[in-house]
Design an enzyme around this catalytic site. Structure first.
Site, PDB file in Angstrom:
ATOM      1  N   CYS A 151     -67.834-182.620 -26.582  1.00 27.04           N
ATOM      2  CA  CYS A 151     -66.800-182.328 -27.751  1.00 27.04           C
ATOM      3  C   CYS A 151     -65.628-181.526 -27.311  1.00 27.04           C
ATOM      4  CB  CYS A 151     -67.777-181.859 -28.635  1.00 27.04           C
ATOM      5  SG  CYS A 151     -68.365-180.201 -28.500  1.00 27.04           S
ATOM      6  N   CYS A 166     -61.102-175.872 -40.244  1.00 30.13           N
ATOM      7  CA  CYS A 166     -62.436-175.144 -39.893  1.00 30.13           C
ATOM      8  C   CYS A 166     -62.226-174.181 -38.883  1.00 30.13           C
ATOM      9  CB  CYS A 166     -63.671-175.984 -40.041  1.00 30.13           C
ATOM     10  SG  CYS A 166     -64.301-176.467 -38.247  1.00 30.13           S
ATOM     11  N   ASN A 215     -72.735-189.250  -9.913  1.00 32.15           N
ATOM     12  CA  ASN A 215     -72.708-190.566 -10.747  1.00 32.15           C
ATOM     13  C   ASN A 215     -73.359-191.611  -9.950  1.00 32.15           C
ATOM     14  OD1 ASN A 215     -71.245-193.004 -11.756  1.00 32.15           O
ATOM     15  ND2 ASN A 215     -70.591-191.503 -12.975  1.00 32.15           N
ATOM     16  N   GLU A 261     -60.625-185.178 -50.646  1.00 33.29           N
ATOM     17  CA  GLU A 261     -61.383-186.530 -50.750  1.00 33.29           C
ATOM     18  C   GLU A 261     -60.641-187.499 -50.696  1.00 33.29           C
ATOM     19  OE1 GLU A 261     -65.799-185.282 -51.595  1.00 33.29           O
ATOM     20  OE2 GLU A 261     -64.164-184.688 -53.183  1.00 33.29           O
TER      21      GLU A 261
END
EC number: 1.2.3.7
Length: 1357
Positions: A55, A120, A356, A1289
């Site tokens: 993330c 946020c 890997n 929304e």
């Protein structure tokens, strides 16, 4: 520095963070960098978003000195995967190290704020550091010096910098613009809306590449050359500097009784393979020279196993430049290009090539690298003691895992030399291509299938036919243990003249070769894509009319596939954007696009979230143990002894609830939900217990290793589907006042219809919130049986009441505090209550502070998410497309507890009525199933209602063989029909703006012209199809009562409290503006903008301001603004007499003087209200429309959103910058729902999409390439707050335009299939599921479309 007995080794871990030196002598080697930063330093900007490296919330810059080249290396890393011991001798920079509010913000911070690129704010520090890493490295390049205040970064590099970072709020557009503002090749006029004057560049904070602290303190550059070698009797970290040292260590370890050894380079494997048990010994391989170097010789290029992916990319490209260009270079270039797509930049910087490959061999990791190297004919070198062995990669992958004495040392990619043909005038050509079909083009998305093909070709004399002299066909990641060579296919093709018939034979053989193992998801899709890859590779060689361009049949052509400087082709993630709005100056500073409150603090990492609050003394940490069975008796729960049980402080279950308390975890008006299952678990994901330990890591491990003893004897079968619920009459009751009313006479409407569609079905799946900040809480016991709880919640009032009931104390003994929430989307409402309540219960029982930060996997399993539904409908309509009647039978999957599910019928219908359906009849049942209870998610029920409406319109259009947008237009409401379908919220005729929006958007988006261009494109392209669609929304919102308090302090500064919670939606910003406007009506000689700087919004405190309610439904900002406006009105009335008196006496009255006098004269300078609209005006409608155009790849099902235009009616926007961000962010979240996010479950109903590897929210490269948003200022709305309207929304619903456009493209693909003679399977009526992920789209375009095309081609020639 304490030196070890061995020369050049240290028993002390030494590193720096933001210039501060740390020396540690006692470290658990399994400790990650983020653990240390968040628990043992003041630097809390580094956020834990996923714990998988997926993330970007935890990205930091790592700097270390390379004494071989005498330079400092700077690169970004994921601190959640980076082991602390691995940064010995390094310096870490977090966003706090760039700047702050005290010493001055860095230009990155200021530009993120000025471009409105934070909502946020939880992801913002990681975004800033990803950009900073790109800036630092760009400034070190040898390119021409840039002008003062400008970096050397290009727009291409700026976009790429944050490609691996996730954001759930903004929609990415403003973030990309903030990044591109640093680019040397960007024109500021081409960037989106920002707070900096576009005509005066001096207002933009200048970037100086020499500013800021040194990335690497001097003490690491000179005398610091020691490696780390330390440990205790049980735990050790070893850093060998040569193979002989490694051999000695491995020999010693093998002869001892050490149970677990881990060889590490970047530790990135921990992001995929979660390790529950720590190893005893870690051996860091990075300092063995042979493992960390890249060597080139006449035979090929050898890459050490510890070489990172980033360095391998650079090494391969550099190798192509060293030697004279040759056709063999194409292999290295293409491998480098493909490697760019693997993982995020901060993973590429630490993940190693060898690691890997070892994962691919040992753990069957679906590796792209293994497939690439297999296709290139690579070999691997294995070292066992003092002996070396070289084997082909193919053999290595098929072998058993390496034993404890062996190490993969390097991989060698050979140079491909071409031989002259027998006819010296005919040269061979080399062709090498790599492929991957993955949910994302880039980042941590595992491929459904990947491939690498190498072919040596020659031309067959005068005929011009192509002969395939030699080929290598490698396929991987398709559901087998490892990548394979399709040797039978290679044998079939070798030496053959490539014709359509030969290609058809090869493709059929591939279908029989690339066969996933049983149980692999999307089996048929994976095989189909493998076929498509081979067709794309060889098709143009077999027949120039196959519709695939091929420009790389020579090395020259290959080079044309790269941008300047051999950059990999990297799709432009956002080509352009436009934001349009009208400024409203009537209520200054309300209506001004001012920067979001606290934006710079979020960027600099100073904004405090719940998990950033320092732990009190003796604080414990909790983790939930959940059920994996849908319905079973729970006979017992045991904490596994391997989970360090001596550091576990307690196991809290329903039996620990004190006398007088209740087993309640959440409460709504529809009833409670238990905190813990009792002796029976009723769903997979049900909370069973709360384990408490010394650290969050230990608590999480203990919960994961806990053993739950289930008893299934004589337990009835669980209800896992709405069909089961219907059959067994398992329903929740819907209160009559919430059940919507039907419209008209269905039977009469059907009798008037020219056409009917009977009993058609639509199924809609769930969606996870994916707030960047997971659920979190901190509970601190206080005196007199009281407790203080810090909760990341959208409804602290309800958290407060739930805790009081659970622990059995009066509500005045409980205090819940919420400052800000790192994203909510409805998931931090009801679902936050049991998290805070469990902490409070544990703290109450143990009399110690207890906190929790719910790990992402657990949260995804317990969250519930959006409500799945099954809809069966019958509809009648005229030949013109005008609908006369519609009947719906709806089954809503509510899960096991009520939560807010009884509102689903009214929410669904409130938005579904956006069209004039003629007569509308329905039966809606809210089903109780043995799955986790669903809860409110942004647009709950409304998203589903809007989509179903569009699905019906699309089906009617297909039946009539007309454009769906024509059917939409003819069924748009008039104001008269609107009043019939929305009697309580239709408003005055001048408020109905949908028709205006529809026509205006058609012009601004050039819809008609583009539709003709789409039709023409589809005629000219066989394997790519485009679609375009326009979608409206009519969205009903409800305004709820909200409290507010405004207090003016002695110095004139203002403190404001509101019931609404700042989630990133800009509530605080709008409230500040409203406070400045409303207090400014006193008309002192102080500008409102100056007054704005005096206002501070403070955190929600349930004992300070009661009745806060829910922050939900898009209207809390305006409700809070109205509450504050009324408070200010009271204060102005109190101050006005004094102000008039002072003005008479002094002529001029400054704000500060007025307030000082008011204090002296005992004027009450605090006012509170509880604002709520009249029942007659608490509902209103919002309107919007969107046009989207997409392009679908028929070989993979991949969908690219080319352009989206959104036009939305905000009334008179309270802050256009904030509202633009809400519109864009909601739209992109909708793209995730309709196109990307699969929230899957197993046969027991347990969530299997439980992390960033399996759940894909939109990223920078999946949003529209062109993204245009316009806010319509629709004038005066007398019952609204300063004529404003909600926007949080409704725009999400408009993202269905992307899905409808995809459907149009699929329809074009199916029409093409019909032209190839496929009339039986691919008719005009089809159901494109939500989400329309790649396999879903490909299935509807034809899993066998290549075979059918080739058969048609052979028949027609």
């Amino acid at each position: 520095m304490e030196e070890g007995s061995e020369t050049g080794t240290s028993k002390t871990l030494v590193f720096a963070v933001n210039g501060r030196k740390f020396e540690l002598s006692d470290v658990d080697p399994s400790t990650t960098l983020i653990e240390f930063l968040r628990t043992r330093t003041p630097f809390k900007s580094v956020k834990l978003g996923c714990g998988e490296g997926g993330c970007g919330a935890c990205v930091v810059l790592l700097s270390k000195y390379d004494d071989i080249v005498g330079k400092v290396e700077n690169f970004t890393v994921s601190s959640c995967l980076t082991l602390l011991c691995s940064i010995h001798g390094c310096s870490i920079t977090t966003t706090e190290g760039l700047g702050n509010s005290k010493d001055g913000f860095h230009p990155i911070h200021e530009r993120f704020a000025g471009f409105h690129a934070t909502q946020c704010g939880f992801c913002t520090p990681g975004m800033c550091m990803s950009l900073y890493g790109a800036l630092v490295n760009a400034d070190k390049t040898n390119g021409p010096e840039s002008a003062s205040g400008i970096s050397k970064l290009t727009a291409f590099e700026a976009e790429k910098a944050i490609a691996g970072n996730l954001c759930r709020c903004t929609g990415y557009r403003p973030i990309v613009d903030a990044c591109k503002s640093f680019a040397v090749d960007i024109d500021m006029e081409d960037l989106g809306f920002n707070s900096f004057c576009k005509t005066k560049a001096s207002r933009m904070p200048l970037y100086e590449n020499k500013q800021g602290i040194s990335r690497l303190p001097e003490f690491f550059k000179s005398d610091f050359k020691s490696n780390l070698l330390f440990g205790s009797e049980k735990l050790r970290w070893l850093t060998p500097k040569a193979f002989l040292e490694l051999d000695s260590m491995l020999k010693t370890i093998n002869s001892s009784r050490v149970s677990q050894v881990k060889l590490v380079v970047g530790n990135t494997s921990a992001g995929y393979y979660k390790e529950l048990e720590n190893c005893d010994t870690y051996i860091d391989l990075r300092y063995i020279p042979e493992l960390s170097c890249i060597r080139q010789d006449p035979v090929g290029i050898e890459i050490g196993a510890a070489v990172t992916i980033s360095k391998a990319i650079c090494g391969l490209r550099e190798a192509c430049r060293i030697e004279s260009p040759s056709e063999g270079d194409i292999v290295w270039k293409k491998i480098a290009a493909h490697l760019e797509k693997i993982g995020t930049k901060f993973i590429q910087n630490t993940g190693s090539i060898g690691g890997n490959l070892v994962m691919a061999q040992r753990a069957h990791f679906p590796s792209d690298i293994a497939t690439l190297l297999l296709g290139a004919g690579a070999f691997v070198n294995i070292r066992s003691g003092t002996t070396y062995e070289t084997v082909s990669l193919e053999e290595f992958l098929e072998r058993p895992p390496l034993d404890s004495k062996s190490v993969l040392s390097s991989v060698k990619i050979p140079i491909r030399e071409l031989k002259k043909g027998r006819n010296s005038r005919v040269d061979s050509k080399l062709l090498f291509e790599t492929y991957r079909a993955a949910p994302r083009d880039h980042g941590n998305a595992l491929a459904y299938v990947n491939a690498a093909f190498l072919a040596e070709l020659s031309s067959c004399g005068s005929s011009g036919e192509t002969v395939l002299n030699k080929c290598v066909l490698a396929f991987g990641a398709y559901g087998r243990k490892h990548a394979i060579r399709a040797r039978e296919v290679e044998k079939l093709l070798t030496g053959r003249v490539l014709t359509i018939r030969v290609l058809y034979e090869a493709i059929n053989m591939v279908k029989g070769t690339v066969v996933p193992e049983e149980g692999t998801s999307r089996e048929a899709y994976r095989s189909s894509v493998a076929v498509g890859f081979l067709f794309e590779f060889l098709g143009p060689l077999a027949d120039a009319t196959v519709g695939i361009s091929r420009c790389n049949l020579s090395s020259k052509g290959a080079e044309e596939n790269y941008e300047e400087g051999d950059h990999v082709i990297y799709p432009r993630m956002l080509s352009s954007s436009r934001q349009v709005f009208q400024l409203n100056k009537d209520y200054h500073p309300v209506g001004e696009p001012i920067v979001k409150s606290g934006a710079s603090l979020q960027a600099s990492g100073e904004a405090v979230y719940v998990d950033d609050i320092p732990s009190p003394a003796n604080c414990l940490h909790g983790s939930f143990i959940y059920s994996t069975k849908p319905l079973a008796r729970v006979k017992g729960i045991q904490v596994n002894p391997k989970s360090h049980s001596n550091r576990i402080s307690g196991l809290i279950t329903f039996k620990d609830i004190p006398n007088g308390g209740k087993n309640v975890g959440s409460m709504t008006i529809f009833g409670p939900e238990p905190l813990f299952a009792d002796d029976f678990t009723r769903c997979a994901g049900d909370r069973l217990a709360f384990v408490v330990a010394d650290t969050q890591k230990e608590a999480d491990v203990a919960s994961r290793l806990a053993i739950v003893n289930y008893d299934l004897e004589n337990v009835e079968a669980p209800i896992l589907t709405v069909e089961d619920a219907f059959a067994r009459s398992s329903f929740f009751q819907v209160p009559p006042f919430l059940y919507p009313k039907e419209v008209g006479d269905f039977s009469k409407g059907m009798a008037e219809a020219d056409h009917t569609i009977l009993s058609a079905e639509v199924k809609i799946d769930s969606q996870y919130y994916f707030y960047m900040e997971s659920q979190t809480a901190l509970a601190v016991p206080d005196e007199d049986n009281c407790i203080v709880v810090y909760s990341s919640s959208q409804c602290p009032e309800y958290v407060h009441a739930t805790i009081a009931q659970c622990i059995g104390v009066p509500e005045h003994n409980v205090r819940v505090i919420t400052r800000r929430v790192g994203g909510g989307f409805g998931g931090k409402a009801v679902k936050s209550m049991p998290v805070a309540t469990a902490c409070a219960l544990a703290a109450h029982v143990l009399r110690q502070p207890v906190r929790i930060y719910v790990n992402r996997k657990t949260d995804m399993i317990m969250a519930g998410g959006r409500h799945p539904m099954k809809i069966t409908y019958s509809v009648g309509f005229k030949s013109t497309g005008k609908i006369t009647a519609l009947k719906l039978d709806i089954l809503v999957d509510a899960g096991i507890y009520t939560d807010i599910s009884p509102v689903m019928p009214s929410n669904f219908m409130a938005v579904f009525r956006k069209y004039d359906w003629g007569a509308l009849s329905f039966d809606i049942k809210v089903c109780k199933t043995n799955t986790v209870s669903r809860s409110a998610m942004r647009g709950p029920g409304e998203v589903q209602g809007s989509y179903v409406a569009e699905a019906i319109i699309e089906n009617i259009a297909s039946t009539l063989s007309v454009n769906a947008d024509c059917v939409r237009k003819i069924n748009l409401h008039t104001h008269d029909s609107l009043k019939l379908f929305h009697p309580a919220s239709s408003g005055e005729v001048q408020e109905y703006t949908l028709s205006l929006l529809w026509e205006k958007l058609a012009l601004s988006s050039e819809y008609s012209q583009r539709r003709e261009m789409v039709i023409e494109f589809n005629k000219c392209n066989l394997w790519k199809k485009r679609g375009i669609s326009s979608v409206p929304t009519v969205h009903e919102v409800i305004v709820r009562p909200t409290p507010g308090r405004v207090s003016i302090l002695r110095d004139g500064s203002v403190v404001v409290e509101v019931g609404g919670i700042e989630l990133g939606q800009g509530l605080w910003t709008k409230v500040k503006q409203m406070t400045a406007f409303a207090l400014g009506l006193i008309k002192c000689d102080t500008l409102e903008i100056d007054l704005l700087e005096k206002v501070r919004i403070i955190q929600a405190d349930t004992l300070s301001l009661i009745q806060g309610g829910f922050t939900a439904g898009s209207t809390t900002s305006e409700s809070s603004c109205e509450a504050v406006r009324l408070c200010c009105e009271i204060l102005v009335e109190r101050l006005r007499p004094l102000k008039e008196k002072l003005k008479t006496e002094m002529g001029s009255v400054q704000w500060e003087m007025l307030i000082q006098q008011a204090h002296m004269q005992a004027v009450n300078l605090s006012a509170s209200t509880y604002s709520g609209p009249d029942f007659s005006s608490n509902r209103y409608l919002t309107y919007g429309a969107a046009v989207s155009e997409v392009e679908v790849n028929l070989l993979t099902g991949g969908t690219t959103i080319l352009r989206s235009d959104v036009l939305y009616d905000c009334g008179r926007s309270l802050n256009p910058a904030v509202d633009l961000g809400q519109i864009e962010g909601a739209f992109v979240q909708g793209i995730g729902y309709f196109m990307l996010e699969e929230y899957t479950r197993n046969s027991d109903g347990l969530v299997t999409s439980d992390g960033t590897w399996t759940y894909k929210i939109p990223t920078v490269d999946t949003i529209p390439k062109e993204f245009n948003v316009e806010i319509l200022s629709s004038g005066h709305h007398k019952n609204r707050v300063l004529s404003s309207k909600a926007c949080g929304e409704p725009p999400l619903l408009l993202a269905s335009s992307v899905h409808c456009a995809t459907r149009a493209a699929v329809r074009a693909a199916r029409e093409q299939l019909q032209s190839w003679g496929c009339h039986d399977l691919y008719g005009p009526n089809f159901n494109l599921e939500v989400p329309a992920v790649m396999p879903t789209v490909k299935e509807q375009c034809g899993l066998d479309n290549v075979e059918r095309y080739l058969k048609w081609k052979m028949c027609t020639h």
